[in-house]
Structure formats: C-alpha cells, structure tokens
Write a protein that holds these residues in place. Structure first.
Motif, mmCIF file in Angstrom:
data_model
loop_
_atom_site.group_PDB
_atom_site.id
_atom_site.type_symbol
_atom_site.label_atom_id
_atom_site.label_comp_id
_atom_site.label_asym_id
_atom_site.label_seq_id
_atom_site.Cartn_x
_atom_site.Cartn_y
_atom_site.Cartn_z
ATOM 1 N N UNK A 15 0.814 -1.212 0.000
ATOM 2 C CA UNK A 15 0.000 0.000 0.000
ATOM 3 C C UNK A 15 0.848 1.264 0.000
ATOM 4 N N UNK A 16 2.165 1.117 0.093
ATOM 5 C CA UNK A 16 3.045 2.269 0.015
ATOM 6 C C UNK A 16 3.341 2.929 1.340
ATOM 7 N N UNK A 17 2.716 2.484 2.410
ATOM 8 C CA UNK A 17 2.991 3.084 3.717
ATOM 9 C C UNK A 17 3.242 2.010 4.762
ATOM 10 N N UNK A 18 3.899 0.949 4.313
ATOM 11 C CA UNK A 18 4.309 -0.102 5.232
ATOM 12 C C UNK A 18 3.274 -1.185 5.472
ATOM 13 N N UNK A 19 2.063 -0.971 5.049
ATOM 14 C CA UNK A 19 1.020 -1.977 5.240
ATOM 15 C C UNK A 19 0.940 -2.847 3.988
ATOM 16 N N UNK A 20 0.430 -4.027 4.161
ATOM 17 C CA UNK A 20 0.285 -4.935 3.038
ATOM 18 C C UNK A 20 -1.168 -5.353 2.934
ATOM 19 N N UNK A 21 -1.667 -5.362 1.726
ATOM 20 C CA UNK A 21 -3.027 -5.840 1.481
ATOM 21 C C UNK A 21 -2.927 -7.058 0.580
ATOM 22 N N UNK A 22 -3.861 -7.956 0.724
ATOM 23 C CA UNK A 22 -3.901 -9.137 -0.128
ATOM 24 C C UNK A 22 -5.312 -9.288 -0.675
ATOM 25 N N UNK A 23 -5.381 -9.531 -1.964
ATOM 26 C CA UNK A 23 -6.647 -9.826 -2.614
ATOM 27 C C UNK A 23 -6.549 -11.255 -3.121
ATOM 28 N N UNK A 24 -7.459 -12.103 -2.664
ATOM 29 C CA UNK A 24 -7.486 -13.503 -3.070
ATOM 30 C C UNK A 24 -8.813 -13.785 -3.748
ATOM 31 N N UNK A 25 -8.743 -14.369 -4.927
ATOM 32 C CA UNK A 25 -9.945 -14.747 -5.656
ATOM 33 C C UNK A 25 -10.031 -16.267 -5.659
ATOM 34 N N UNK A 26 -11.147 -16.788 -5.185
ATOM 35 C CA UNK A 26 -11.397 -18.226 -5.179
ATOM 36 C C UNK A 26 -12.689 -18.471 -5.946
ATOM 37 N N UNK A 27 -12.632 -19.395 -6.887
ATOM 38 C CA UNK A 27 -13.829 -19.682 -7.667
ATOM 39 C C UNK A 27 -14.227 -21.144 -7.524
#
Length: 143
Positions: A15-27
C-alpha cells in the motif's frame, strides 16, 4: 456430499505506507469469492476494482466479497463495493458481502448503505442468503 473444487489466486499489494493488502480470488461452480486482507485504501482500490470486474465478466453463479480481515476502508473502497454490487445486480448475479470489523460496518451504517450493500457476518450467513436469492429467482415448478 461433494465439495466443489476451488481454484484460488492471490496478489500481495504494497500500500506504500508499510502496510500490506492481499486480494485472493477463489472460484467454485457456486461462487466467486474475492477476499481482501489488510487496508482498503486508495492504493488498493484500483486493483480491487479490476479483480471484481474480471470476476463479474466471467458471470459467476454468485459473487461474495469477503472483507472479514479488512482493517481500514476508504471512501474510494466503499465506491468500489457499491459499484461491484450494483454491477452484479444489473447482470443478474446475486452478491453478498462478509464483514465483521468496524472498518466496514461503521461507514455502511453511517451512510445508510445497508439496503444496497448486503452485509453478512460469516460465510454460512452469506451462503444462506445467496441460496435464498437463487430460490426466489428460480422457483421450483409446481405440479
């Protein structure tokens, strides 16, 4: 009872400020689930919009947005959620949002978006809702 085979893919986003985001797609044959972990801020919303748009183009039987592990939600992320749900509705795809944290629940409540954004507290509740919607849309034939 057979469990549907699931295919999953995920992206870790800085995210550019030390945090991390994760997007997971499950089908599966029943649902496309887009799960987000971390902060839904401006640096993540474009990627989230792209993932959701891609899934909706594939016309899943239903769409679940799992925001259980979201710790922050910006106004731009709320706009992405609104767009996802309204686009799914326009395409005849039932949708549900799973959220338990104040980061999602509070702005939805304050902005009175509860009737537009179908918030559920867990997967079981979301699945029950989507099953009900499917039954209402395709009632069993009467004899």
């Amino acid at each position: 009872m057979l469990t549907p085979t699931a295919a999953a893919r995920h992206d870790d986003l800085d995210t550019g400020h030390g945090a991390l985001a994760r997007i997971t797609v499950t089908t599966t044959s029943e649902y496309a689930t887009v799960a987000v972990t971390g902060e839904l801020d401006l640096s993540v919303t474009t990627q989230l919009h792209e993932r959701v748009t891609t899934e909706l183009r594939l016309s899943p039987a239903a769409l679940i947005l799992d925001l259980t592990d979201v710790t922050f939600c910006s106004s731009s992320a709320l706009a992405v959620l609104l767009d996802a749900v309204t686009t799914a509705h326009a395409r005849g795809i039932p949708s549900a949002i799973i959220a338990t944290h104040r980061a999602i629940l509070r702005p939805v409540e304050l902005l009175q978006l509860g009737r537009i954004l179908p918030i559920h507290h867990d997967h079981a509740e979301a699945h029950a809702w989507l099953s009900l919607v499917a039954r209402l849309r395709d009632p069993a034939p009467t004899s």
